[in-house]
Design a protein around this motif. Structure first.
Motif, PDB file in Angstrom:
ATOM      1  N   GLY A  46      -3.904  -2.204  -2.090  1.00 50.18           N
ATOM      2  CA  GLY A  46      -2.654  -2.218  -1.329  1.00 50.18           C
ATOM      3  C   GLY A  46      -2.929  -2.092   0.163  1.00 50.18           C
ATOM      4  O   GLY A  46      -3.949  -2.577   0.665  1.00 50.18           O
ATOM      5  N   GLY A  49      -6.376   0.142   0.739  1.00 51.16           N
ATOM      6  CA  GLY A  49      -7.612  -0.277   0.069  1.00 51.16           C
ATOM      7  C   GLY A  49      -8.155  -1.616   0.547  1.00 51.16           C
ATOM      8  O   GLY A  49      -9.370  -1.769   0.753  1.00 51.16           O
ATOM      9  N   ASN A  71      -3.661  -4.972 -10.682  1.00 49.20           N
ATOM     10  CA  ASN A  71      -2.900  -6.228 -10.708  1.00 49.20           C
ATOM     11  C   ASN A  71      -3.687  -7.358 -10.032  1.00 49.20           C
ATOM     12  O   ASN A  71      -4.566  -7.098  -9.219  1.00 49.20           O
ATOM     13  N   PHE A  74      -0.508  -8.247  -5.049  1.00 49.33           N
ATOM     14  CA  PHE A  74       0.104  -7.036  -4.512  1.00 49.33           C
ATOM     15  C   PHE A  74       1.438  -7.395  -3.872  1.00 49.33           C
ATOM     16  O   PHE A  74       1.525  -8.369  -3.130  1.00 49.33           O
ATOM     17  N   SER A  80      10.904  -4.974   1.222  1.00 51.01           N
ATOM     18  CA  SER A  80      11.524  -5.137  -0.101  1.00 51.01           C
ATOM     19  C   SER A  80      13.002  -4.744  -0.048  1.00 51.01           C
ATOM     20  O   SER A  80      13.806  -5.222  -0.852  1.00 51.01           O
ATOM     21  N   PRO A 140      -4.802   4.836  -3.843  1.00 48.54           N
ATOM     22  CA  PRO A 140      -4.033   4.430  -5.032  1.00 48.54           C
ATOM     23  C   PRO A 140      -2.525   4.582  -4.896  1.00 48.54           C
ATOM     24  O   PRO A 140      -1.792   4.306  -5.848  1.00 48.54           O
ATOM     25  N   LYS A 334       3.591   8.881   5.628  1.00 52.30           N
ATOM     26  CA  LYS A 334       3.123   8.055   4.510  1.00 52.30           C
ATOM     27  C   LYS A 334       3.713   6.657   4.673  1.00 52.30           C
ATOM     28  O   LYS A 334       4.798   6.368   4.170  1.00 52.30           O
ATOM     29  N   ASN A 366       1.264   4.243  14.252  1.00 47.85           N
ATOM     30  CA  ASN A 366       2.272   3.935  13.245  1.00 47.85           C
ATOM     31  C   ASN A 366       3.528   3.414  13.928  1.00 47.85           C
ATOM     32  O   ASN A 366       3.986   3.981  14.916  1.00 47.85           O
ATOM     33  N   THR A 367       4.047   2.334  13.402  1.00 48.59           N
ATOM     34  CA  THR A 367       5.380   1.861  13.797  1.00 48.59           C
ATOM     35  C   THR A 367       6.123   1.546  12.514  1.00 48.59           C
ATOM     36  O   THR A 367       5.581   0.865  11.646  1.00 48.59           O
ATOM     37  N   TYR A 369       9.578  -0.170  11.314  1.00 48.68           N
ATOM     38  CA  TYR A 369      10.813  -0.884  11.604  1.00 48.68           C
ATOM     39  C   TYR A 369      11.760  -0.705  10.420  1.00 48.68           C
ATOM     40  O   TYR A 369      11.329  -0.706   9.266  1.00 48.68           O
TER      41      TYR A 369
HETATM   42  C1  LIG Z   1      11.250   0.576   0.227  1.00 48.66           C
HETATM   43  C2  LIG Z   1      10.022   0.838   1.042  1.00 48.66           C
HETATM   44  C3  LIG Z   1       9.928   0.328   2.335  1.00 48.66           C
HETATM   45  C4  LIG Z   1       8.786   0.562   3.086  1.00 48.66           C
HETATM   46  N1  LIG Z   1       8.729   0.065   4.363  1.00 48.66           N
HETATM   47  C5  LIG Z   1       7.652   0.311   5.137  1.00 48.66           C
HETATM   48  C6  LIG Z   1       7.574  -0.230   6.457  1.00 48.66           C
HETATM   49  O1  LIG Z   1       8.479  -0.911   6.929  1.00 48.66           O
HETATM   50  N2  LIG Z   1       6.450   0.017   7.179  1.00 48.66           N
HETATM   51  C7  LIG Z   1       5.416   0.743   6.684  1.00 48.66           C
HETATM   52  O2  LIG Z   1       4.421   0.924   7.400  1.00 48.66           O
HETATM   53  N3  LIG Z   1       5.463   1.277   5.428  1.00 48.66           N
HETATM   54  C8  LIG Z   1       6.539   1.076   4.649  1.00 48.66           C
HETATM   55  N4  LIG Z   1       6.588   1.581   3.361  1.00 48.66           N
HETATM   56  C9  LIG Z   1       5.499   2.455   2.876  1.00 48.66           C
HETATM   57  C10 LIG Z   1       4.279   1.685   2.335  1.00 48.66           C
HETATM   58  O3  LIG Z   1       4.664   0.823   1.291  1.00 48.66           O
HETATM   59  C11 LIG Z   1       3.231   2.665   1.790  1.00 48.66           C
HETATM   60  O4  LIG Z   1       3.070   3.721   2.689  1.00 48.66           O
HETATM   61  C12 LIG Z   1       1.903   1.967   1.575  1.00 48.66           C
HETATM   62  O5  LIG Z   1       2.043   1.005   0.553  1.00 48.66           O
HETATM   63  C13 LIG Z   1       0.797   2.965   1.224  1.00 48.66           C
HETATM   64  O6  LIG Z   1      -0.422   2.300   1.037  1.00 48.66           O
HETATM   65  P1  LIG Z   1      -1.464   2.826  -0.086  1.00 48.66           P
HETATM   66  O7  LIG Z   1      -2.683   1.998   0.073  1.00 48.66           O
HETATM   67  O8  LIG Z   1      -1.549   4.299  -0.020  1.00 48.66           O
HETATM   68  O9  LIG Z   1      -0.747   2.502  -1.470  1.00 48.66           O
HETATM   69  P2  LIG Z   1      -0.262   1.040  -2.059  1.00 48.66           P
HETATM   70  O10 LIG Z   1      -0.030   0.098  -0.938  1.00 48.66           O
HETATM   71  O11 LIG Z   1       0.842   1.355  -2.982  1.00 48.66           O
HETATM   72  O12 LIG Z   1      -1.523   0.563  -2.876  1.00 48.66           O
HETATM   73  C14 LIG Z   1      -1.969   1.258  -4.011  1.00 48.66           C
HETATM   74  C15 LIG Z   1      -2.609   0.267  -4.975  1.00 48.66           C
HETATM   75  O13 LIG Z   1      -3.432   0.986  -5.904  1.00 48.66           O
HETATM   76  C16 LIG Z   1      -3.317   0.407  -7.172  1.00 48.66           C
HETATM   77  N5  LIG Z   1      -3.697   1.414  -8.175  1.00 48.66           N
HETATM   78  C17 LIG Z   1      -3.178   2.669  -8.314  1.00 48.66           C
HETATM   79  N6  LIG Z   1      -3.771   3.299  -9.334  1.00 48.66           N
HETATM   80  C18 LIG Z   1      -4.698   2.444  -9.853  1.00 48.66           C
HETATM   81  C19 LIG Z   1      -5.605   2.535 -10.938  1.00 48.66           C
HETATM   82  N7  LIG Z   1      -5.704   3.635 -11.702  1.00 48.66           N
HETATM   83  N8  LIG Z   1      -6.391   1.460 -11.223  1.00 48.66           N
HETATM   84  C20 LIG Z   1      -6.296   0.315 -10.451  1.00 48.66           C
HETATM   85  N9  LIG Z   1      -5.438   0.190  -9.420  1.00 48.66           N
HETATM   86  C21 LIG Z   1      -4.645   1.249  -9.119  1.00 48.66           C
HETATM   87  C22 LIG Z   1      -1.854  -0.013  -7.259  1.00 48.66           C
HETATM   88  O14 LIG Z   1      -1.658  -1.024  -8.235  1.00 48.66           O
HETATM   89  C23 LIG Z   1      -1.590  -0.490  -5.828  1.00 48.66           C
HETATM   90  O15 LIG Z   1      -1.797  -1.890  -5.683  1.00 48.66           O
HETATM   91  C24 LIG Z   1       7.714   1.333   2.551  1.00 48.66           C
HETATM   92  C25 LIG Z   1       7.804   1.842   1.263  1.00 48.66           C
HETATM   93  C26 LIG Z   1       8.956   1.609   0.508  1.00 48.66           C
HETATM   94  C27 LIG Z   1       9.030   2.143  -0.898  1.00 48.66           C
END
Ligand SMILES: Cc1cc2nc3c(=O)[nH]c(=O)nc-3n(C[C@H](O)[C@H](O)[C@H](O)COP(=O)(O)OP(=O)(O)OC[C@H]3O[C@@H](n4cnc5c(N)ncnc54)[C@H](O)[C@@H]3O)c2cc1C
Length: 428
Positions: A46, A49, A71, A74, A80, A140, A334, A366-367, A369
């Motif tokens: 995501g 990663g 998956n 992504f 969304s 994750p 976050k 961080n920004t 929107y």
């Molecule tokens: C409605 C909404 C709007 C948002 N808008 C914004 C925005 O405008 N700007 C912004 O900066 N942020 C926004 N965010 C926040 C942003 O989506 C998250 O902060 C970001 O995705 C975090 O990144 P991450 O890498 O921690 O997790 P993710 O991006 O969620 O990536 C985690 C990945 O790990 C994988 N994974 C987990 N466990 C396992 C496992 N056991 N085996 C294999 N794969 C695994 C998952 O499938 C996933 O693909 C928004 C969130 C939401 C819900």
């Protein structure tokens, strides 16, 4: 020069320093290669990663990087909410694949579910076998503390979708909104912070209100917020709601949902005050994703992962770095943009540690929107630095949009550009 550009150059400088530093680390590197150990595994394809995997390879191509993601694609949570508001027809503009990332940077992408992590043996068990690592990067994301909501069971998310991980849950919520009769009630519950994307629930409120105003006359959205007030950009959201959605948004602060009744389509505030919805978007309280708990890197709060805020190495298990939503990253929220910044500094320091070189310090950005109408957005921006081992905001840097919404249409254009840039960086 803008703060973003200055910070980015500083970060690049840190990365370049790591990549081109002198011979000090050569002995360590040679020893690692001889032992066949120069392997990094990254879990989670995501926001965090993909960038960690890419930057480690860009900074030191002698390190083998395996990115494990369950998956084959992504879907971005950012934007969304626009799909829920009816602005985007589907989720395809928010979906990325991994083929170009793998080909361009020599990353081994494995589509598998990670089921176990042995910190002592430095192995990762997956549905496709066991992988050894010298260093592991975990990004994750989140899972939900549904055990804190009485009555929540396997059926609840199908009836009252959280839609807090973009994909089928987002599509389900949109279908429910489309199917709702005019004059209906949507209930949106916001958990106590910290949670993924502090302004996210309020952007969603705006987008659903816009949809109701256009397509479901007489309908309203009741927001049950467990927090004492709107967590991010509060005055701006309130002003936008007064201007555009009077009589449609019923915002209720300090209303914590503690129980659900699937059969009655009700949520219960503090277990007593029942609120019925024709559509219920129940966003449960959150914690680091399940695999972080399996790895044993969550802290005493049993929710999030404490890390050294310079290297993002777990303070519980050496050799495991945690970034993105799952980590406790000081003052950084976050968000996807935070995860992107954290991934870069983590990559720089993973490479530095594997080569016995000096560590780099974060210059994070961080920004966030948030859309309030179809063509108007507001933002909050901040810059972060390391002070006495903790990530803190830089005073005077960043800020929020002007109160008079004079920039709102321009910011909506910036927001599109932000999304395009960040998804391109993640997928190429
Ligand atoms: C409605 C909404 C709007 C948002 N808008 C914004 C925005 O405008 N700007 C912004 O900066 N942020 C926004 N965010 C926040 C942003 O989506 C998250 O902060 C970001 O995705 C975090 O990144 P991450 O890498 O921690 O997790 P993710 O991006 O969620 O990536 C985690 C990945 O790990 C994988 N994974 C987990 N466990 C396992 C496992 N056991 N085996 C294999 N794969 C695994 C998952 O499938 C996933 O693909 C928004 C969130 C939401 C819900």
């Amino acid at each position: 020069m803008t703060f973003e550009r200055r910070s980015f150059l500083k970060l690049l400088g840190a990365g370049a320093g790591v990549a081109t530093a002198g011979l000090a680390g050569c002995a360590t590197q040679a020893a690692s290669i001889a032992a066949g150990k120069r392997k990094v595994v990254v879990i989670g394809g995501g926001y965090g990663g993909t960038i960690a995997a890419k930057y480690i390879r860009m900074m030191d191509s002698s390190i083998e990087v395996t990115l494990i993601e369950r998956n084959d694609h992504f879907v971005s949570c950012p934007f969304s909410n626009l799909y829920l508001g009816g602005i985007l027809p589907d989720l395809s503009p928010l979906t990325i694949k991994y083929d170009k990332l793998a080909a361009n940077h020599g990353i081994k992408v494995v589509q598998a579910d990670v089921t176990g992590i042995d910190a002592a043996a430095r192995t990762v068990s997956t549905s496709k076998g066991v992988f050894h690592y010298e260093r592991l990067v975990l990004s994750p994301g989140i899972d939900f503390r549904t055990n804190e909501i009485e009555g929540y069971n396997d059926k609840t998310a199908e009836m009252m979708p959280h839609s807090w991980k973009a994909g089928p849950q987002t599509v389900l919520l949109r279908k429910q909104l489309e199917a709702m009769k005019p004059g209906g009630t949507v209930v949106l519950s916001v958990p106590l912070g910290p949670f993924r994307c502090p302004p996210g629930p309020y952007e969603r409120t705006s987008m659903i209100a816009m949809y109701l105003k256009q397509h479901k006359p007489g309908s309203k959205i009741v927001v049950l917020d467990a927090n004492p007030n709107i967590v991010s950009k509060g005055p701006l959201f309130k002003a936008a709601w007064d201007k555009h959605y009077q009589g449609i948004i019923d915002y209720r602060p300090a209303k914590k949902v503690t129980a659900v009744d699937n059969a009655r389509m009700e949520v219960l505030v503090e277990g007593i005050e029942a609120v019925h919805g024709d559509v219920i978007n129940l966003i449960p309280p959150q914690k680091a994703a399940h695999i972080a708990h399996v790895a044993g890197v969550v802290g005493e709060d049993k929710k999030w992962c404490p890390v050294n805020q310079q290297t993002f190495e777990s303070t519980v298990h050496k050799g495991i770095h945690v970034i993105g939503d799952a980590s406790i990253a000081g003052a950084m929220p976050k968000s996807g943009y935070s995860a992107n910044s954290e991934a870069k500094i983590c990559a720089a320091n993973v490479v530095a540690m594997m080569n016995g070189r000096d560590l780099a310090e974060i210059s994070g950005i961080n920004t966030c929107y948030s859309y309030v109408t179809a063509d108007e957005a507001i933002s909050v921006a901040a810059v972060y630095t390391l002070a006495e081992g903790k990530i803190v905001g830089v005073k005077g840097a960043g800020g929020v949009s002007p109160k008079d919404f004079s920039m709102a249409k321009t910011e909506a254009i910036y927001a599109h550009s932000w999304l395009k840039n960040i998804l391109t960086e993640m997928s190429t």
